[in-house]
Design an enzyme around this catalytic site. Structure first.
Site: not given
Length: 181
Positions: A44-45, A100, A104, A132, A160, A166
């Site tokens: 969902k990000g 995306e 990370d 990151k 989130d 969000r």
């Protein structure tokens, strides 16, 4: 909009996000000119970034989504790729653009890219909002990246913590006291 009380500080403002997303979309548009890629949003990000990104593309695109995660409800990767929702479209012979929210450790995107190539995608291009570098454990890099960020737990603009925050229009750093309970 004022800063949410659970934020330590705002890392990226609405204006910074809007400007950079538009810039990245124009770069991708030039590279894929004359093609019809399948643009895959990772739920969902990425949903807010995804919708802003595709609105700045002038090329014809097809849209699809996957729900893929290596996180549970916590702040640390589980190390296991979970496909919660697969693609509706066949990727065989297609140029695929993965959109995306954040790279990370790199686990999710490294495994997702390998999966799509295994399914016969002609190419897989990765477009990320945030990168990151400090946390990278897998050999994967975005083809297009909006922002490199420090190793902080970030929320907002689709990102989130436990399904909250969000809807914030900026990227903020979540206070440690919220997730280190």
């Amino acid at each position: 909009m004022t800063m949410h009380p659970d934020c330590e500080r705002i890392m990226l403002s609405e204006d910074q996000l809007r400007s950079r997303v538009k810039e990245i979309a124009h770069e991708v548009d030039k590279v894929f000119k004359g093609k019809r890629p399948l643009v895959v949003g990772i739920l969902k990000g990425s949903i807010i970034f995804y919708s802003d990104f595709i609105r700045h593309l002038s090329m014809p695109v097809e849209l699809d989504f996957m729900a893929v995660s290596s996180y549970g409800s916590g702040a640390v990767s589980s190390g296991k790729l979970k496909i919660k929702k697969d693609l509706d479209r066949d990727v065989n012979g297609r140029d695929v653009i993965i959109v995306e929210d954040i790279i990370d450790s790199g686990f999710t995107l490294a495994n997702l890219k390998a999966l799509l190539l295994e399914r016969g995608a002609a190419s897989v291009t990765i477009v990320t909002l945030l990168n990151k570098l400090e946390r990278r454990e897998h050999d994967i890099a975005p083809d297009y990246n909006c922002f490199d960020i420090e190793n902080e737990f970030v929320i907002g603009y689709g990102l989130d913590y436990d399904e909250q925050y969000r809807n914030l229009p900026y990227i903020g750093i979540l206070k440690r006291s919220v997730y280190e309970k």
